[in-house]
Design an enzyme around this catalytic site. Structure first.
Site, PDB file in Angstrom:
ATOM      1  CB  SER A   1     120.002  12.599  27.910  1.00 28.29           C
ATOM      2  OG  SER A   1     118.886  13.417  28.138  1.00 28.29           O
TER       3      SER A   1
HETATM    4  C1  LIG Z   1     117.172  16.594  28.839  1.00 27.86           C
HETATM    5  S1  LIG Z   1     115.932  17.232  27.823  1.00 27.86           S
HETATM    6  C2  LIG Z   1     115.061  15.784  27.317  1.00 27.86           C
HETATM    7  C3  LIG Z   1     115.754  14.911  26.328  1.00 27.86           C
HETATM    8  C4  LIG Z   1     114.805  14.130  25.471  1.00 27.86           C
HETATM    9  N1  LIG Z   1     114.087  13.108  26.171  1.00 27.86           N
HETATM   10  C5  LIG Z   1     115.482  13.595  24.234  1.00 27.86           C
HETATM   11  O1  LIG Z   1     115.461  12.384  23.992  1.00 27.86           O
HETATM   12  O2  LIG Z   1     116.027  14.410  23.480  1.00 27.86           O
HETATM   13  C6  LIG Z   1     114.750  17.909  28.954  1.00 27.86           C
HETATM   14  C7  LIG Z   1     113.536  18.465  28.266  1.00 27.86           C
HETATM   15  O3  LIG Z   1     112.540  18.689  29.246  1.00 27.86           O
HETATM   16  C8  LIG Z   1     111.773  19.782  28.795  1.00 27.86           C
HETATM   17  N2  LIG Z   1     110.976  20.289  29.912  1.00 27.86           N
HETATM   18  C9  LIG Z   1     111.370  21.066  30.956  1.00 27.86           C
HETATM   19  N3  LIG Z   1     110.324  21.331  31.755  1.00 27.86           N
HETATM   20  C10 LIG Z   1     109.245  20.703  31.223  1.00 27.86           C
HETATM   21  C11 LIG Z   1     107.890  20.601  31.592  1.00 27.86           C
HETATM   22  N4  LIG Z   1     107.421  21.227  32.685  1.00 27.86           N
HETATM   23  N5  LIG Z   1     107.063  19.880  30.807  1.00 27.86           N
HETATM   24  C12 LIG Z   1     107.530  19.253  29.695  1.00 27.86           C
HETATM   25  N6  LIG Z   1     108.801  19.327  29.292  1.00 27.86           N
HETATM   26  C13 LIG Z   1     109.664  20.024  30.045  1.00 27.86           C
HETATM   27  C14 LIG Z   1     112.822  20.740  28.281  1.00 27.86           C
HETATM   28  O4  LIG Z   1     112.250  21.729  27.435  1.00 27.86           O
HETATM   29  C15 LIG Z   1     113.760  19.792  27.572  1.00 27.86           C
HETATM   30  O5  LIG Z   1     113.444  19.677  26.230  1.00 27.86           O
END
Ligand SMILES: C[S@@+](CC[C@H](N)C(=O)[O-])C[C@H]1O[C@@H](n2cnc3c(N)ncnc32)[C@H](O)[C@@H]1O
Length: 391
Positions: free
Chosen positions: A92
């Protein structure tokens, strides 16, 4: 000093000068090099277009992207291999990362659950602040989780990275003092409240199909409910099972569709582009998406059409804006009168005194969740229609 060290120091300095980092978080950000979490192939958004960057092909541009204050897209379409489509994971935007960590009000030794590990960068920041043994992070995508585990380990940070559905939290490490979701929700999963200690907090981007993104900060009470206000612009990708279906306008607005036609004086600026107005409208128009299609190449120079669609019911409205004064032509198709709903919701927001999104809050109980204005006793009126389906 290497290029990476120089760029890292530049980013931390920029975030601090912009007032995004307290001295404590500045120290933490300075200890975690972002590029060590970024994969070799990524995508960045430039002038509205998404372009691919590869570390071996363009090492300097790749490294710059790692230390720009913008998101680095690390996966498209849930990693289906096509290298096309919608963003499904990213590191992000650093400003946003800093804002969310600040909202978490984290102290050393607190136990934290992160939902959405992604690259592992944010988990590393959490780990440096509160102790790696206190951090659990859940990622739905096994390949991303595996990569994040490796990156965290390389820095000696023994964060527990779990592959699974973060909507369920992670019971074995509960209770948590804090839960931070880095994927947006339209409904707060109740397990997050159950797994947070009384007095603890939950921070998550929260939105609707119409408006993706304010930061919701909930405090969990002893009675198993959680309440708190929205504050701040936090557009994020959705928790996987809370996405409103994607889809192009040309797939939803078909030439043989019938429609009714009317005229309006209302210009799209306030309902669509004003953050507070569109946040409030989204509370009343479930599953309504808006898409702006410009006639010419350059936005802002000519005519355009706003399409409102409900991907479940098949309803749509088009709102045609020509240069010059109103009226503007409106067409509506299908069981939901989407434009009428939008104008009713917009009028409701104006009549309520055009409140900013920070005056709204949400309450989550085992049985329901609802949004209120100023006070939990003052609930937002119900949605203007029942969509055919909701994520
Ligand atoms: C914006 S990214 C997160 C960025 C991360 N915190 C970083 O520092 O790189 C959102 C993440 O949420 C994950 N995601 C989406 N739905 C999810 C779920 N139900 N459970 C866990 N992770 C999920 C996606 O695969 C994605 O990797």
């Amino acid at each position: 000093m290497s290029d990476a060290e120089r760029l890292h120091a530049r980013l931390v300095g920029e975030l601090a000068s912009a007032g995004c980092l307290s001295p404590t978080w500045r120290e933490v950000f300075a200890q975690v090099p972002r590029h060590l979490f970024i994969p070799g192939t990524v995508w960045v958004e430039e002038d509205g277009r998404t372009s691919r960057l590869n570390r071996d092909e363009s090492p300097d541009a790749w490294l710059e992207a790692c230390y720009d204050d913008r998101p680095v897209i690390t996966q498209l379409d849930d990693g289906d291999g096509s290298e096309q489509g919608y963003w499904s994971s990213s590191a992000s935007m650093p400003t946003l990362v800093a804002m969310m960590l600040d909202a978490l009000d984290l102290e050393p030794g607190m136990r934290v659950l992160e939902v959405g590990t992604g690259t592992g960068y944010n988990a590393a920041l959490l780990a440096v602040r509160t102790g790696a043994e206190n951090v659990t992070s859940v990622e739905v995508d096994a390949a991303l989780a595996g990569r994040a585990r490796t990156s965290l380990k390389a820095l000696g940070l023994a964060v527990t990275v779990v592959t699974g559905d973060g909507a369920l939290g992670h019971r074995p490490s509960a209770p948590y003092d804090r839960i931070l979701s880095t994927a947006a929700v339209q409904r707060v999963p109740y397990p997050w409240v159950q797994q947070t200690a009384a007095g603890g907090g939950i921070v998550t981007p929260w939105g609707t199909a119409f408006h993706n993104g304010a930061l919701l900060r909930l405090r969990v009470d002893e009675d198993g409910t959680a309440s708190g206000h929205f504050d701040g612009n936090a557009g994020f990708m959705w928790l996987r099972d809370q996405r409103t279906p994607h889809g192009a306008v040309e797939d939803r607005v078909l030439p043989d569709h019938d429609f009714t036609e009317s005229a309006t004086e209302l210009h799209p600026y306030s309902p669509l582009s004003d953050f507070d107005s569109s946040f409030a409208i989204g509370l009343r128009v479930p599953a309504m998406k808006s898409t702006v299609v410009f006639d010419g190449y350059a936005p802002g120079t000519g005519a355009y059409t706003v399409y409102l669609t409900d991907p479940y019911a098949g309803s749509w409205a088009s709102w045609r804006i020509e240069p010059g004064p109103p009226p503007y032509r409106v067409r509506q198709h299908g069981p939901r009168r989407l434009f009428d709903e939008l104008t009713t919701a917009h009028r409701w927001w104006k009549e309520a005194g055009s409140p900013s999104h920070t005056r709204f809050g949400a309450t989550v109980t085992p049985d329901e969740q609802y949004v209120w204005l100023d006070d939990p006793a003052h609930r937002v009126p119900p949605p203007l229609s029942e969509p055919a389906g909701l994520p």
